[in-house]
Write a protein that holds these residues in place. Structure first.
Motif, short mmCIF file in Angstrom:
data_model
loop_
_atom_site.label_atom_id
_atom_site.label_comp_id
_atom_site.label_asym_id
_atom_site.label_seq_id
_atom_site.Cartn_x
_atom_site.Cartn_y
_atom_site.Cartn_z
N TRP A 10 0.21 5.20 -13.27
CA TRP A 10 0.76 4.99 -11.93
C TRP A 10 0.45 3.59 -11.41
CZ3 TRP A 10 -0.64 3.68 -6.99
CH2 TRP A 10 0.32 3.93 -6.00
N LEU A 11 -0.80 3.15 -11.58
CA LEU A 11 -1.19 1.83 -11.10
C LEU A 11 -0.43 0.73 -11.84
CD1 LEU A 11 -5.05 2.25 -10.62
CD2 LEU A 11 -3.31 2.11 -8.83
N SER A 12 -0.18 0.93 -13.13
CA SER A 12 0.58 -0.04 -13.91
C SER A 12 2.02 -0.13 -13.39
CB SER A 12 0.58 0.34 -15.39
OG SER A 12 -0.72 0.30 -15.92
N GLN A 13 2.61 1.02 -13.10
CA GLN A 13 3.98 1.04 -12.55
C GLN A 13 4.02 0.35 -11.18
OE1 GLN A 13 5.18 5.13 -12.44
NE2 GLN A 13 5.19 5.35 -14.66
N TRP A 14 3.01 0.61 -10.36
CA TRP A 14 2.97 0.01 -9.03
C TRP A 14 2.82 -1.50 -9.13
CZ3 TRP A 14 4.75 0.07 -4.58
CH2 TRP A 14 4.12 -0.52 -3.48
N ASN A 15 1.95 -1.98 -10.01
CA ASN A 15 1.79 -3.42 -10.20
C ASN A 15 3.09 -4.06 -10.67
OD1 ASN A 15 -0.88 -3.61 -9.37
ND2 ASN A 15 -1.70 -3.29 -11.42
N ALA A 16 3.82 -3.35 -11.54
CA ALA A 16 5.11 -3.86 -12.03
C ALA A 16 6.11 -3.94 -10.89
CB ALA A 16 5.64 -2.97 -13.15
N GLN A 17 6.10 -2.94 -9.98
CA GLN A 17 7.00 -2.98 -8.82
C GLN A 17 6.67 -4.15 -7.90
OE1 GLN A 17 6.67 1.38 -7.56
NE2 GLN A 17 8.80 0.96 -7.12
N LEU A 18 5.39 -4.38 -7.70
CA LEU A 18 4.98 -5.51 -6.86
C LEU A 18 5.43 -6.83 -7.48
CD1 LEU A 18 1.32 -4.48 -5.92
CD2 LEU A 18 3.29 -4.59 -4.37
N ALA A 19 5.20 -6.97 -8.78
CA ALA A 19 5.60 -8.20 -9.47
C ALA A 19 7.11 -8.40 -9.40
CB ALA A 19 5.12 -8.16 -10.92
N LYS A 20 7.86 -7.31 -9.50
CA LYS A 20 9.32 -7.40 -9.40
C LYS A 20 9.75 -7.86 -8.01
CE LYS A 20 13.50 -4.63 -10.19
NZ LYS A 20 14.01 -3.29 -10.58
N ALA A 21 9.09 -7.34 -6.98
CA ALA A 21 9.41 -7.75 -5.61
C ALA A 21 9.10 -9.23 -5.41
CB ALA A 21 8.62 -6.90 -4.61
#
Length: 199
Positions: free
Chosen positions: A130-141
């Motif tokens: 979950w944390l990896s997915q969230w970090n990826a979403q932040l990086a995408k934003a």
């Protein structure tokens, strides 16, 4: 009673159990989930609670999943309604800070990251995922902000995602030490971070 009604009632009961378990986990952590306390909270027997979950670990995973879904509904979905770029990134971070502040007894996911950091298994795997997915979403934003020209072209999206996570963690911890100033410091730090990456 029809099979559909039985299924619907079972689903509603499971949802109630998980919601009450979430409240307990905010205070005591996922490892502090007591079946006895949970059974009392939902007005059921211990065996009645266990009938909805295969194991205590299944219950803990369900609480973690429920928390992640609630975070998505509270923070992510409203932010996605904003235009790509800085408006969306601001909405994400603002919603994230609000999430930390409204969970006064602590964020289950952040607490779980500490609880299971050195304990291999399904719980740790789910938290890391979950944390990896969230970090990826932040990086995408952040990447969208670079593409729109609102942040400098040499901005490192992964580094900025790391810094945003550090701000949220800082808010979470500072709220315990200095609750009167924690939110203001977090939001000012975010604005300073944005300025440091601006063109």
């Amino acid at each position: 009673m029809t099979p559909a009604a039985v299924t619907s009632k079972g689903t509603a009961t499971r949802e109630l159990i998980v919601e009450r378990a979430f409240g307990i986990a905010r205070r005591n952590g996922l490892e502090g989930l007591s079946i006895g306390e949970l059974a009392t909270a939902v007005g059921m027997s211990k065996s009645g609670v266990f009938a909805h979950f295969g194991s205590r670990e299944d219950l803990q995973l369900s609480v973690l999943e429920w928390t992640a879904q609630r975070f998505t509904e509270t923070v992510v979905r409203p932010a996605l309604a904003q235009p790509r770029g800085l408006p969306r990134l601001r909405a994400i971070v603002s919603g994230w800070f609000d999430w930390v502040l409204m969970n006064e007894e602590g964020c289950v996911i952040l607490a779980a990251a500490g609880e299971y950091d050195g304990r291999p298994g399904p719980m740790r795997d789910r938290i890391v995922g979950w944390l990896s997915q969230w970090n990826a979403q932040l990086a995408k934003a952040v990447t969208h902000c670079i593409e729109s020209g609102e942040l400098a072209a040499d901005t490192d999206p992964e580094l900025m995602a790391f810094e945003l996570a550090a701000l949220a963690d800082g808010l979470h911890n500072t709220r315990l030490i200095d609750p009167a100033r924690a939110e203001d410091m977090a939001r000012r730090s975010f604005e300073r971070l944005i300025r440091s990456y601006s063109r």
